[in-house]
Structure formats: structure tokens, C-alpha cells
Design a protein around this motif. Sequence first.
Motif, PDB file in Angstrom:
ATOM      1  N   ILE A  38       0.846  -1.200   0.000  1.00  0.00           N
ATOM      2  CA  ILE A  38       0.000   0.000   0.000  1.00  0.00           C
ATOM      3  C   ILE A  38       0.881   1.249   0.000  1.00  0.00           C
ATOM      4  CG2 ILE A  38      -1.660   1.344   1.363  1.00  0.00           C
ATOM      5  CD1 ILE A  38      -2.869  -1.058  -0.158  1.00  0.00           C
ATOM      6  N   ARG A  39       1.924   1.239   0.801  1.00  0.00           N
ATOM      7  CA  ARG A  39       2.846   2.395   0.808  1.00  0.00           C
ATOM      8  C   ARG A  39       3.516   2.559  -0.548  1.00  0.00           C
ATOM      9  NH1 ARG A  39       4.468   1.163   6.695  1.00  0.00           N
ATOM     10  NH2 ARG A  39       3.408   2.837   7.787  1.00  0.00           N
ATOM     11  N   ALA A  40       3.903   1.448  -1.165  1.00  0.00           N
ATOM     12  CA  ALA A  40       4.537   1.522  -2.493  1.00  0.00           C
ATOM     13  C   ALA A  40       3.576   2.116  -3.520  1.00  0.00           C
ATOM     14  CB  ALA A  40       4.997   0.130  -2.935  1.00  0.00           C
ATOM     15  N   LEU A  45       2.011   6.945  -6.643  1.00  0.00           N
ATOM     16  CA  LEU A  45       0.963   7.900  -6.999  1.00  0.00           C
ATOM     17  C   LEU A  45       1.347   9.325  -6.606  1.00  0.00           C
ATOM     18  CD1 LEU A  45      -2.194   5.845  -5.941  1.00  0.00           C
ATOM     19  CD2 LEU A  45      -1.635   6.594  -8.270  1.00  0.00           C
ATOM     20  N   LEU A  46       2.098   9.451  -5.516  1.00  0.00           N
ATOM     21  CA  LEU A  46       2.490  10.762  -4.994  1.00  0.00           C
ATOM     22  C   LEU A  46       3.897  11.152  -5.440  1.00  0.00           C
ATOM     23  CD1 LEU A  46       0.979  10.225  -1.459  1.00  0.00           C
ATOM     24  CD2 LEU A  46       0.184  11.896  -3.145  1.00  0.00           C
ATOM     25  N   HIS A  47       4.410  10.492  -6.454  1.00  0.00           N
ATOM     26  CA  HIS A  47       5.719  10.818  -7.042  1.00  0.00           C
ATOM     27  C   HIS A  47       6.833  10.842  -5.996  1.00  0.00           C
ATOM     28  CE1 HIS A  47       3.574  11.656 -10.712  1.00  0.00           C
ATOM     29  NE2 HIS A  47       2.797  12.496 -10.050  1.00  0.00           N
ATOM     30  N   GLY A  48       6.833   9.843  -5.108  1.00  0.00           N
ATOM     31  CA  GLY A  48       7.929   9.691  -4.157  1.00  0.00           C
ATOM     32  C   GLY A  48       7.774  10.408  -2.834  1.00  0.00           C
ATOM     33  N   ASP A  49       6.671  11.086  -2.595  1.00  0.00           N
ATOM     34  CA  ASP A  49       6.465  11.809  -1.330  1.00  0.00           C
ATOM     35  C   ASP A  49       6.156  10.779  -0.232  1.00  0.00           C
ATOM     36  OD1 ASP A  49       5.647  13.334   0.836  1.00  0.00           O
ATOM     37  OD2 ASP A  49       4.537  14.769  -0.400  1.00  0.00           O
ATOM     38  N   ARG A  83      -7.862  -0.427  -3.604  1.00  0.00           N
ATOM     39  CA  ARG A  83      -8.970   0.455  -3.985  1.00  0.00           C
ATOM     40  C   ARG A  83      -9.203   1.544  -2.938  1.00  0.00           C
ATOM     41  NH1 ARG A  83     -14.705  -1.437  -6.515  1.00  0.00           N
ATOM     42  NH2 ARG A  83     -15.450   0.626  -7.028  1.00  0.00           N
ATOM     43  N   ILE A  84      -9.151   1.160  -1.677  1.00  0.00           N
ATOM     44  CA  ILE A  84      -9.317   2.145  -0.603  1.00  0.00           C
ATOM     45  C   ILE A  84      -8.182   3.170  -0.676  1.00  0.00           C
ATOM     46  CG2 ILE A  84      -9.257   2.514   1.907  1.00  0.00           C
ATOM     47  CD1 ILE A  84     -10.639  -0.230   2.185  1.00  0.00           C
ATOM     48  N   ALA A  85      -6.954   2.699  -0.866  1.00  0.00           N
ATOM     49  CA  ALA A  85      -5.799   3.602  -0.941  1.00  0.00           C
ATOM     50  C   ALA A  85      -5.934   4.546  -2.128  1.00  0.00           C
ATOM     51  CB  ALA A  85      -4.509   2.793  -1.039  1.00  0.00           C
ATOM     52  N   TYR A  86      -6.373   4.017  -3.257  1.00  0.00           N
ATOM     53  CA  TYR A  86      -6.524   4.863  -4.442  1.00  0.00           C
ATOM     54  C   TYR A  86      -7.609   5.917  -4.212  1.00  0.00           C
ATOM     55  CZ  TYR A  86      -6.919   6.325  -9.280  1.00  0.00           C
ATOM     56  OH  TYR A  86      -6.941   7.073 -10.425  1.00  0.00           O
ATOM     57  N   LEU A 138      -1.443   2.404 -15.679  1.00  0.00           N
ATOM     58  CA  LEU A 138      -0.077   1.899 -15.825  1.00  0.00           C
ATOM     59  C   LEU A 138       0.583   1.660 -14.471  1.00  0.00           C
ATOM     60  CD1 LEU A 138       1.254   3.840 -18.939  1.00  0.00           C
ATOM     61  CD2 LEU A 138       0.448   1.484 -18.790  1.00  0.00           C
ATOM     62  N   LEU A 139       0.320   2.520 -13.512  1.00  0.00           N
ATOM     63  CA  LEU A 139       0.854   2.291 -12.169  1.00  0.00           C
ATOM     64  C   LEU A 139       0.398   0.946 -11.640  1.00  0.00           C
ATOM     65  CD1 LEU A 139       2.097   3.077  -9.363  1.00  0.00           C
ATOM     66  CD2 LEU A 139      -0.139   4.017  -8.842  1.00  0.00           C
TER      67      LEU A 139
END
Length: 190
Positions: A38-40, A45-49, A83-86, A138-139
Motif C-alpha cells: 500500500i505504501r509503495a 501515486l504521490l511521485h515519491g512523497d 482500492r481504498i488507498a486509491y 499503468l501504475l
Amino acid sequence: MADSAAEARIDQALVARIRLDGDRRAFEQLVRRHQGMIRAQLRRLLHGDEAAADDLAQETFMLAWRKLDQFRGEARFSSWLYRIAYTCFLQTRRSPVRHDGVDDETMEQLSATTGGMDLRLDLERAMQRLSAAEQAVLLHCVQLGLSHEEAAYVLAMPLGTVKTHATRGKAKLKTWLAAWRDAASTEEAL
């Protein structure tokens, strides 16, 4: 995960223990099993933040705890968490605070210090040029290794739409990154 069917059975057993008597230790096991993925997902999605990704991961698991009764088992537990994370990610994008990670100025400075031919930076730039839907597909399909069906579930998109975004996104990246490939070939020839 080596045997996804066995992993899914373990998740189902843990979910059953939680539903049966609110077993917090079983939920802690689920968190430990899935927090890395989930962190990955959120970091990408957050470009490395990393800080924002960790905050959203925590929010994801809090929501999962509160909404565990809504998990019907139609998808794998990991897909449900994705899905929850997205959804958490999308909610932060709607807020006025940005979580982009690297800004354009920093990107330019990094590019200048590496001679302007860093594939990773070129790929990041190319990914940012894709539509939000193409980036998300793609992610999940390429970087996180989900099937088109799982990505459709996570992103709440029809399967055909996921396949279309994957095909179009890959084609765009191939075209945009051809210049990098050509430049690298020219350097090797010299």
C-alpha cells in the motif's frame, strides 16, 4: 507473494477472525502483510512523497478497519485495500494542498546535474504527460503488477476502459521515450 491462493486464504481467515470478535491482532497481521504494498502504491501515486504516502497508508488502514464489514470477498483483500488507498489518494488530489513530490524546478535542476539524459527523469516526465487515468492504469498494471481485472476493480473502471488506457498509455510512452533511446544509441555509436 509466492502462492497467491494461499495468501488469499490467510487473508480470508484473518478477516473472519476480525468479523467474529473484533480481533485487533488479526487486523495487525493484515496491516503487516499489506502495508508495504500500500505504501509503495501511494509513493508512486504521490511521485515519491514518502511522508504523504505514509499518512495516506495510515488513513487507508483506518478506513479498512471501519469498513471491514463491507468487504464481500469478491476480490482479493489486497485489491480491496488498493482500492481504498486509491480512493484516499483521489480525495487528496481534490483538496487544495498538493502532494506532487518533485516540482518542475527541482526536476530541471536534477536533469541539468545528470547531463539531461537520465532515463528515470525522462520516464517520470513522460508519465506526467499521460492523462490521470492512463497514469493510474499503468501504475497498477505495470508497476504494481495487477491484472487488468484487478486494476479495473481498484480503479472502479470498466475492464475495457482499463485495457484501452493501458494500450494508449504504453503507446504514448513508447513514442515519447523513443527520443531518449535514439540519443542513447547515438552516444554508443560515438
